[in-house]
Design a protein around this motif. Sequence first.
Motif, mmCIF file in Angstrom:
data_model
loop_
_atom_site.group_PDB
_atom_site.id
_atom_site.type_symbol
_atom_site.label_atom_id
_atom_site.label_comp_id
_atom_site.label_asym_id
_atom_site.label_seq_id
_atom_site.Cartn_x
_atom_site.Cartn_y
_atom_site.Cartn_z
ATOM 1 N N LEU A 131 12.245 -39.810 71.214
ATOM 2 C CA LEU A 131 11.228 -38.556 71.036
ATOM 3 C C LEU A 131 10.120 -39.373 70.078
ATOM 4 C CD1 LEU A 131 13.837 -36.212 69.090
ATOM 5 C CD2 LEU A 131 12.427 -35.774 71.100
ATOM 6 N N SER A 132 9.081 -38.814 70.205
ATOM 7 C CA SER A 132 7.979 -39.424 69.531
ATOM 8 C C SER A 132 8.157 -39.213 67.964
ATOM 9 C CB SER A 132 6.631 -38.508 69.718
ATOM 10 O OG SER A 132 6.522 -37.308 69.418
ATOM 11 N N LYS A 133 7.417 -39.730 67.162
ATOM 12 C CA LYS A 133 7.655 -39.725 65.658
ATOM 13 C C LYS A 133 7.457 -38.288 65.225
ATOM 14 C CE LYS A 133 6.079 -43.043 63.001
ATOM 15 N NZ LYS A 133 5.229 -43.546 62.150
ATOM 16 N N TYR A 134 6.443 -37.869 65.845
ATOM 17 C CA TYR A 134 5.837 -36.339 65.300
ATOM 18 C C TYR A 134 7.134 -35.452 65.859
ATOM 19 C CZ TYR A 134 3.874 -31.642 65.955
ATOM 20 O OH TYR A 134 3.512 -30.368 66.201
ATOM 21 N N HIS A 135 7.565 -35.528 67.226
ATOM 22 C CA HIS A 135 8.520 -34.470 67.636
ATOM 23 C C HIS A 135 9.783 -34.549 66.669
ATOM 24 C CE1 HIS A 135 5.860 -33.640 70.878
ATOM 25 N NE2 HIS A 135 6.185 -32.406 70.944
ATOM 26 N N PHE A 136 10.088 -35.865 66.667
ATOM 27 C CA PHE A 136 11.308 -36.215 65.931
ATOM 28 C C PHE A 136 11.333 -35.606 64.407
ATOM 29 C CE2 PHE A 136 13.771 -39.236 62.947
ATOM 30 C CZ PHE A 136 14.944 -38.657 63.255
ATOM 31 N N LEU A 137 10.360 -35.803 63.572
ATOM 32 C CA LEU A 137 10.144 -35.276 62.358
ATOM 33 C C LEU A 137 10.264 -33.619 62.309
ATOM 34 C CD1 LEU A 137 7.183 -37.535 60.832
ATOM 35 C CD2 LEU A 137 9.702 -37.402 60.059
ATOM 36 N N ARG A 138 9.592 -33.155 63.328
ATOM 37 C CA ARG A 138 9.496 -31.829 63.444
ATOM 38 C C ARG A 138 10.855 -31.046 63.800
ATOM 39 N NH1 ARG A 138 8.691 -28.154 67.543
ATOM 40 N NH2 ARG A 138 8.290 -29.989 68.932
ATOM 41 N N LEU A 139 11.329 -31.613 64.779
ATOM 42 C CA LEU A 139 12.918 -31.055 65.015
ATOM 43 C C LEU A 139 13.911 -31.263 64.135
ATOM 44 C CD1 LEU A 139 12.913 -32.356 69.093
ATOM 45 C CD2 LEU A 139 13.072 -29.904 68.079
ATOM 46 N N PHE A 140 13.813 -32.598 63.368
ATOM 47 C CA PHE A 140 14.942 -32.760 62.644
ATOM 48 C C PHE A 140 14.896 -31.983 61.281
ATOM 49 C CE2 PHE A 140 17.553 -35.171 59.414
ATOM 50 C CZ PHE A 140 18.245 -36.016 60.264
ATOM 51 N N ARG A 141 13.713 -31.778 60.907
ATOM 52 C CA ARG A 141 13.487 -30.948 59.765
ATOM 53 C C ARG A 141 14.002 -29.155 59.891
ATOM 54 N NH1 ARG A 141 10.441 -31.457 54.624
ATOM 55 N NH2 ARG A 141 10.669 -29.410 53.299
ATOM 56 N N GLN A 142 13.703 -29.095 61.271
ATOM 57 C CA GLN A 142 13.743 -27.834 61.801
ATOM 58 C C GLN A 142 15.166 -27.346 61.822
ATOM 59 O OE1 GLN A 142 11.321 -26.210 65.064
ATOM 60 N NE2 GLN A 142 12.957 -25.523 66.159
ATOM 61 N N GLN A 143 16.087 -28.387 62.374
ATOM 62 C CA GLN A 143 17.290 -28.275 62.732
ATOM 63 C C GLN A 143 18.342 -28.458 61.290
ATOM 64 O OE1 GLN A 143 18.504 -27.313 65.402
ATOM 65 N NE2 GLN A 143 20.841 -27.849 65.468
ATOM 66 N N PHE A 144 17.898 -29.257 60.605
ATOM 67 C CA PHE A 144 18.756 -29.504 59.311
ATOM 68 C C PHE A 144 18.345 -29.343 58.035
ATOM 69 C CE2 PHE A 144 19.389 -33.043 62.738
ATOM 70 C CZ PHE A 144 20.679 -32.439 63.196
ATOM 71 N N GLY A 145 16.978 -28.663 57.893
ATOM 72 C CA GLY A 145 16.520 -28.279 56.492
ATOM 73 C C GLY A 145 16.221 -29.297 55.668
ATOM 74 N N ILE A 146 16.279 -30.650 56.206
ATOM 75 C CA ILE A 146 16.033 -31.773 55.325
ATOM 76 C C ILE A 146 15.271 -32.954 56.182
ATOM 77 C CG2 ILE A 146 18.042 -32.912 56.326
ATOM 78 C CD1 ILE A 146 18.715 -33.691 53.385
ATOM 79 N N THR A 147 14.320 -33.549 55.410
ATOM 80 C CA THR A 147 13.686 -34.574 56.441
ATOM 81 C C THR A 147 14.521 -36.033 56.805
ATOM 82 O OG1 THR A 147 12.995 -35.942 54.310
ATOM 83 C CG2 THR A 147 11.648 -34.099 54.895
#
Length: 281
Positions: A202-218
């Motif tokens: 994943l791109s860094k942008y998409h990774f950060l967005r998906l991770f926080r959206q999925q887990f509620g944490i950075t």
Amino acid sequence: MAKQSSRFDYYKSRQIPELTVLQASLSDFSYDRHAHDEYAFGVTLTGRQDFFSDGRFHRNPPGNVIQFNPEQVHDGHPGDDSTLGYVMVYVPSALLEASFADAAGAERAARFRGSETLLADAELRRAILDLAELTTGQQGTRIDQEHALHRMATRLVHRAGKFQPGGRISRPDALLLRAKEYIHAHLETDLSLDEISQKAHLSKYHFLRLFRQQFGITPHQYVLSCRVNAARSALETGVAPSEVAFRYGFTDLSHFNRRFKRIYGKTPHQYQLSVTGRHRI
């Protein structure tokens, strides 16, 4: 009258060394958002426990049960001016798998995950409190404590009704799972967002967005949480806090102390002393 300071007392079971019980009294403390790699079952005894999990905030009055699955992000703090008192039992997955499967009548249910975070259930509450009492009082035999664990697992499965196996994992979930597996395998190295996102394709942008959206944490918060959890396990084996801090990439012992205390309420030294009785520096 001055409000009493917060207190955290940890107990390791002599009969089941993997089992940990926390007796806590909170008046001036808030947990950082974090996740454990084990199940956590809690009962609120006094006050009100407010916390974030599963994308929303919860208010938990006395008598209710809290159940966190492994890797479930949460925080916590007193919900009003009264002192929050509660017990929490931390249970590795391996201790519950056979009971989950037995209760569901299906071997694939060994990896059961509860769908309810807050439960008003007297039977489950009693089993948790019985296990906590056996552990903190160093009472009974291993099979007595295993019986309490079995009662907890059975009640959770029965509340859920018929066991439904999980469906296919979506592509984003699979990519994030790959990232989490990479983080766990490299907790002792100097991880970077570029490196982790590349492993997830994943791109860094998409990774950060998906991770926080999925887990509620950075991802940064998740890495810190995983390192603190790994550090906790090392402390329980008697490794000196200073060595643990260096092993898991904390800049110094003071940094390690601050991060550890925000999740476990005690400094690494205090925690180690409470569960092992060993005095290490």
